[in-house]
Write a protein that holds these residues in place. Structure first.
Motif, PDB file in Angstrom:
ATOM      1  N   VAL A 196       9.392 -20.637 -14.003  1.00  0.00           N
ATOM      2  CA  VAL A 196       8.276 -20.528 -13.063  1.00  0.00           C
ATOM      3  C   VAL A 196       7.372 -19.359 -13.456  1.00  0.00           C
ATOM      4  CG1 VAL A 196       9.489 -21.537 -11.074  1.00  0.00           C
ATOM      5  CG2 VAL A 196       9.666 -19.069 -11.512  1.00  0.00           C
ATOM      6  N   VAL A 197       6.173 -19.347 -12.840  1.00  0.00           N
ATOM      7  CA  VAL A 197       5.250 -18.219 -12.969  1.00  0.00           C
ATOM      8  C   VAL A 197       4.981 -17.679 -11.571  1.00  0.00           C
ATOM      9  CG1 VAL A 197       4.212 -19.177 -15.051  1.00  0.00           C
ATOM     10  CG2 VAL A 197       3.176 -19.669 -12.825  1.00  0.00           C
ATOM     11  N   ALA A 198       4.365 -16.496 -11.486  1.00  0.00           N
ATOM     12  CA  ALA A 198       4.118 -15.872 -10.183  1.00  0.00           C
ATOM     13  C   ALA A 198       2.814 -15.099 -10.211  1.00  0.00           C
ATOM     14  CB  ALA A 198       5.266 -14.935  -9.808  1.00  0.00           C
ATOM     15  N   LEU A 199       2.178 -15.000  -9.036  1.00  0.00           N
ATOM     16  CA  LEU A 199       1.001 -14.156  -8.850  1.00  0.00           C
ATOM     17  C   LEU A 199       1.484 -12.834  -8.245  1.00  0.00           C
ATOM     18  CD1 LEU A 199      -2.133 -13.775  -8.756  1.00  0.00           C
ATOM     19  CD2 LEU A 199      -2.035 -14.722  -6.435  1.00  0.00           C
ATOM     20  N   ILE A 200       1.302 -11.735  -8.961  1.00  0.00           N
ATOM     21  CA  ILE A 200       1.839 -10.444  -8.537  1.00  0.00           C
ATOM     22  C   ILE A 200       0.683  -9.459  -8.310  1.00  0.00           C
ATOM     23  CG2 ILE A 200       3.389  -8.545  -9.093  1.00  0.00           C
ATOM     24  CD1 ILE A 200       4.901 -11.123  -8.838  1.00  0.00           C
ATOM     25  N   PRO A 201       0.476  -9.007  -7.087  1.00  0.00           N
ATOM     26  CA  PRO A 201      -0.533  -7.959  -6.859  1.00  0.00           C
ATOM     27  C   PRO A 201      -0.137  -6.684  -7.603  1.00  0.00           C
ATOM     28  CG  PRO A 201       0.187  -8.947  -4.775  1.00  0.00           C
ATOM     29  CD  PRO A 201       1.140  -9.415  -5.834  1.00  0.00           C
ATOM     30  N   ARG A 202      -1.106  -6.004  -8.175  1.00  0.00           N
ATOM     31  CA  ARG A 202      -0.783  -4.800  -8.939  1.00  0.00           C
ATOM     32  C   ARG A 202      -0.146  -3.725  -8.068  1.00  0.00           C
ATOM     33  NH1 ARG A 202      -6.131  -4.544 -12.975  1.00  0.00           N
ATOM     34  NH2 ARG A 202      -5.679  -6.581 -13.955  1.00  0.00           N
ATOM     35  N   LEU A 203      -0.586  -3.626  -6.818  1.00  0.00           N
ATOM     36  CA  LEU A 203       0.025  -2.638  -5.933  1.00  0.00           C
ATOM     37  C   LEU A 203       1.490  -2.950  -5.667  1.00  0.00           C
ATOM     38  CD1 LEU A 203      -2.601  -1.836  -3.134  1.00  0.00           C
ATOM     39  CD2 LEU A 203      -1.845  -0.378  -5.018  1.00  0.00           C
ATOM     40  N   ALA A 204       1.855  -4.229  -5.715  1.00  0.00           N
ATOM     41  CA  ALA A 204       3.222  -4.638  -5.394  1.00  0.00           C
ATOM     42  C   ALA A 204       4.099  -4.732  -6.622  1.00  0.00           C
ATOM     43  CB  ALA A 204       3.190  -6.001  -4.687  1.00  0.00           C
ATOM     44  N   ARG A 205       3.557  -4.477  -7.790  1.00  0.00           N
ATOM     45  CA  ARG A 205       4.275  -4.781  -9.023  1.00  0.00           C
ATOM     46  C   ARG A 205       5.540  -3.939  -9.170  1.00  0.00           C
ATOM     47  NH1 ARG A 205       0.891  -3.919 -14.297  1.00  0.00           N
ATOM     48  NH2 ARG A 205      -0.334  -5.591 -13.307  1.00  0.00           N
ATOM     49  N   PRO A 206       6.688  -4.599  -9.257  1.00  0.00           N
ATOM     50  CA  PRO A 206       7.930  -3.879  -9.543  1.00  0.00           C
ATOM     51  C   PRO A 206       8.074  -3.678 -11.051  1.00  0.00           C
ATOM     52  CG  PRO A 206       8.392  -6.197  -9.207  1.00  0.00           C
ATOM     53  CD  PRO A 206       6.901  -6.030  -9.021  1.00  0.00           C
ATOM     54  N   HIS A 207       9.221  -3.151 -11.470  1.00  0.00           N
ATOM     55  CA  HIS A 207       9.511  -3.047 -12.901  1.00  0.00           C
ATOM     56  C   HIS A 207       9.451  -4.444 -13.536  1.00  0.00           C
ATOM     57  CE1 HIS A 207      11.492  -2.079 -16.659  1.00  0.00           C
ATOM     58  NE2 HIS A 207      12.372  -3.032 -16.428  1.00  0.00           N
ATOM     59  N   VAL A 208       8.765  -4.540 -14.678  1.00  0.00           N
ATOM     60  CA  VAL A 208       8.655  -5.830 -15.365  1.00  0.00           C
ATOM     61  C   VAL A 208       9.887  -6.017 -16.236  1.00  0.00           C
ATOM     62  CG1 VAL A 208       7.283  -7.242 -16.928  1.00  0.00           C
ATOM     63  CG2 VAL A 208       6.145  -5.650 -15.363  1.00  0.00           C
ATOM     64  N   PRO A 209      10.718  -7.010 -15.925  1.00  0.00           N
ATOM     65  CA  PRO A 209      11.974  -7.172 -16.675  1.00  0.00           C
ATOM     66  C   PRO A 209      11.741  -7.762 -18.059  1.00  0.00           C
ATOM     67  CG  PRO A 209      11.743  -8.930 -15.071  1.00  0.00           C
ATOM     68  CD  PRO A 209      10.578  -7.998 -14.849  1.00  0.00           C
ATOM     69  N   ASP A 210      12.752  -7.647 -18.898  1.00  0.00           N
ATOM     70  CA  ASP A 210      12.712  -8.318 -20.197  1.00  0.00           C
ATOM     71  C   ASP A 210      12.542  -9.818 -19.959  1.00  0.00           C
ATOM     72  OD1 ASP A 210      13.143  -5.911 -21.423  1.00  0.00           O
ATOM     73  OD2 ASP A 210      15.314  -6.201 -21.650  1.00  0.00           O
ATOM     74  N   GLY A 211      11.777 -10.440 -20.831  1.00  0.00           N
ATOM     75  CA  GLY A 211      11.565 -11.883 -20.700  1.00  0.00           C
ATOM     76  C   GLY A 211      10.348 -12.242 -19.883  1.00  0.00           C
ATOM     77  N   VAL A 212       9.585 -11.233 -19.390  1.00  0.00           N
ATOM     78  CA  VAL A 212       8.390 -11.488 -18.577  1.00  0.00           C
ATOM     79  C   VAL A 212       7.212 -10.745 -19.185  1.00  0.00           C
ATOM     80  CG1 VAL A 212       7.306 -11.202 -16.309  1.00  0.00           C
ATOM     81  CG2 VAL A 212       9.730 -11.812 -16.465  1.00  0.00           C
ATOM     82  N   GLY A 247       0.829  -1.205   0.000  1.00  0.00           N
ATOM     83  CA  GLY A 247       0.000   0.000   0.000  1.00  0.00           C
ATOM     84  C   GLY A 247       0.860   1.250   0.000  1.00  0.00           C
ATOM     85  N   VAL A 248       1.971   1.193   0.750  1.00  0.00           N
ATOM     86  CA  VAL A 248       2.917   2.313   0.744  1.00  0.00           C
ATOM     87  C   VAL A 248       3.484   2.490  -0.662  1.00  0.00           C
ATOM     88  CG1 VAL A 248       5.104   3.177   1.634  1.00  0.00           C
ATOM     89  CG2 VAL A 248       3.515   2.015   3.182  1.00  0.00           C
ATOM     90  N   ARG A 249       3.895   1.377  -1.278  1.00  0.00           N
ATOM     91  CA  ARG A 249       4.510   1.448  -2.610  1.00  0.00           C
ATOM     92  C   ARG A 249       3.514   1.919  -3.666  1.00  0.00           C
ATOM     93  NH1 ARG A 249       6.999  -3.919  -5.262  1.00  0.00           N
ATOM     94  NH2 ARG A 249       8.490  -3.631  -3.576  1.00  0.00           N
ATOM     95  N   GLY A 250       2.335   1.317  -3.671  1.00  0.00           N
ATOM     96  CA  GLY A 250       1.415   1.557  -4.775  1.00  0.00           C
ATOM     97  C   GLY A 250       0.475   2.728  -4.608  1.00  0.00           C
ATOM     98  N   LEU A 251       0.221   3.182  -3.356  1.00  0.00           N
ATOM     99  CA  LEU A 251      -0.768   4.232  -3.135  1.00  0.00           C
ATOM    100  C   LEU A 251      -0.198   5.449  -2.419  1.00  0.00           C
ATOM    101  CD1 LEU A 251      -3.754   1.936  -2.075  1.00  0.00           C
ATOM    102  CD2 LEU A 251      -3.473   3.125  -4.255  1.00  0.00           C
ATOM    103  N   THR A 278      -9.227  -1.208  -5.126  1.00  0.00           N
ATOM    104  CA  THR A 278      -9.312  -2.656  -5.282  1.00  0.00           C
ATOM    105  C   THR A 278      -8.042  -3.145  -5.950  1.00  0.00           C
ATOM    106  OG1 THR A 278     -11.731  -2.619  -5.482  1.00  0.00           O
ATOM    107  CG2 THR A 278     -10.581  -4.572  -6.303  1.00  0.00           C
ATOM    108  N   ASP A 279      -7.288  -3.974  -5.238  1.00  0.00           N
ATOM    109  CA  ASP A 279      -6.047  -4.518  -5.771  1.00  0.00           C
ATOM    110  C   ASP A 279      -6.318  -5.889  -6.387  1.00  0.00           C
ATOM    111  OD1 ASP A 279      -3.367  -4.728  -6.362  1.00  0.00           O
ATOM    112  OD2 ASP A 279      -2.784  -5.429  -4.361  1.00  0.00           O
ATOM    113  N   ILE A 280      -5.720  -6.160  -7.533  1.00  0.00           N
ATOM    114  CA  ILE A 280      -5.973  -7.386  -8.289  1.00  0.00           C
ATOM    115  C   ILE A 280      -4.645  -8.084  -8.572  1.00  0.00           C
ATOM    116  CG2 ILE A 280      -6.868  -8.318 -10.472  1.00  0.00           C
ATOM    117  CD1 ILE A 280      -8.822  -5.946 -10.511  1.00  0.00           C
ATOM    118  N   GLY A 281      -4.670  -9.409  -8.557  1.00  0.00           N
ATOM    119  CA  GLY A 281      -3.473 -10.185  -8.858  1.00  0.00           C
ATOM    120  C   GLY A 281      -3.399 -10.550 -10.332  1.00  0.00           C
ATOM    121  N   ASP A 282      -2.216 -10.363 -10.933  1.00  0.00           N
ATOM    122  CA  ASP A 282      -1.966 -10.753 -12.316  1.00  0.00           C
ATOM    123  C   ASP A 282      -0.950 -11.887 -12.354  1.00  0.00           C
ATOM    124  OD1 ASP A 282      -3.627  -8.832 -13.660  1.00  0.00           O
ATOM    125  OD2 ASP A 282      -2.146  -7.308 -13.157  1.00  0.00           O
ATOM    126  N   LEU A 283      -0.924 -12.620 -13.457  1.00  0.00           N
ATOM    127  CA  LEU A 283       0.013 -13.721 -13.636  1.00  0.00           C
ATOM    128  C   LEU A 283       1.247 -13.217 -14.390  1.00  0.00           C
ATOM    129  CD1 LEU A 283       0.170 -16.827 -13.116  1.00  0.00           C
ATOM    130  CD2 LEU A 283      -0.570 -17.114 -15.494  1.00  0.00           C
TER     131      LEU A 283
END
Length: 296
Positions: free
Chosen positions: A244-260, A103-107, A169-174
């Protein structure tokens, strides 16, 4: 006159059971808390705590004082808020926010620039706390605003005297490697599509891991967890490595690296985020300014 800080200390002892835990909560040493209680006893003229083994307990007089503490503290805060409001309604002063990490990071972080530019006399201080202790921090006067979520599907209880408002509303992405078969799917990914996936997740017992478990709550298939990592940036790096794959909350999403790549999930896990504040502080222009800056 009663020492307000000492009254807060006595209330924290009543709520948390020990001087050490009260000291932790209020940011003092146990010795300082002990001195505050002794000062309060001198001011009131009666014994307020008594030893009980390695702990202390409140005396009947101590309980009687604490029962009225919330009303006293709220009245004092109303007086301060009224004074600030009368002062031309200009937002100024310190607003302490207790919020969970993402919440600190995303909001909160994105709102700080707006607050600094529009309200230069408002200073925001942030402390990272999980939802329940964040609410307690507001109730006890150690923060003006809490940011909480219901990632476990259970709404955080808000005591009388506090207000709550929906914020986000925070949502998880793959997160998927670019060469993964699911990366080419042009529709939201269904849970039945995930049976052959290997995962990196947050460690067991954390809020984000419980959120991940909700993906498979109604499934006979148990996920194949290969890596357990708390940092989402590291999770992304492992996804980028390709296995591997991961469930990433949008609020927590860091920079998306190449290859993802990120893909939307059908019926994705979500959590509702709320702000919580004391009703007695609503007249404070600084608090209202921060709430406005956080609002979408």
């Amino acid at each position: 006159m009663i020492d307000v800080a000492a009254l807060r200390a006595l209330r924290a002892i009543a709520d948390l059971g020990t001087m050490a835990r009260a000291a932790d909560e209020l940011g003092f040493t146990p010795s300082a808390i002990s001195q505050q209680v002794k000062r309060l006893e001198a001011q009131v003229g009666v014994r307020l705590v008594a030893p009980a083994g390695r702990r202390v307990v409140l005396t009947p007089a101590g309980h009687a004082l604490v029962e009225n503490a919330a009303e006293v503290l709220n009245a004092l805060e109303k007086s301060v808020a009224a004074a600030r409001s009368v002062d031309a309604g200009l937002p100024r002063g310190v607003v302490r926010i207790a919020a969970f990490s993402t919440g600190v990071r995303g909001l909160v972080a994105p709102a700080l620039k707006t607050i600094r530019s529009q309200y230069p006399d408002v200073r925001v201080q942030v402390v990272e706390l999980d939802p329940v202790p964040a609410v307690y921090a507001v109730e006890s006067g150690n923060a003006e605003l809490a940011m909480v979520h219901d990632a476990d599907g259970v709404t955080v209880a808000v005591p009388a005297g506090l207000e709550r408002a929906h914020l986000h509303t925070d949502i998880g992405d793959l997160a998927i490697p670019v060469d993964h078969p699911l990366a080419k799917v042009d529709r939201p990914i269904r849970r039945s599509d995930l049976h052959d996936c290997e995962w990196v997740t947050s460690p067991s017992g954390t809020v984000c891991h419980r959120w991940f478990e909700r993906l498979f709550a109604d499934s006979e298939h148990q996920p194949d967890v290969v890596h357990s990592v708390d940092d989402f940036g590291t999770q992304m790096a492992l996804v980028a490595a390709g296995d591997v794959v991961a469930l990433i909350p949008r609020l927590a999403r860091p920079h998306v690296p190449d290859g993802v790549v990120l893909r939307e999930l059908h019926d994705a896990p979500r959590r509702e985020v709320h702000t919580v504040w004391r009703r007695s502080g609503e007249a404070d222009p600084a608090l209202r300014a921060v709430l406005a800056a956080l609002a979408p």
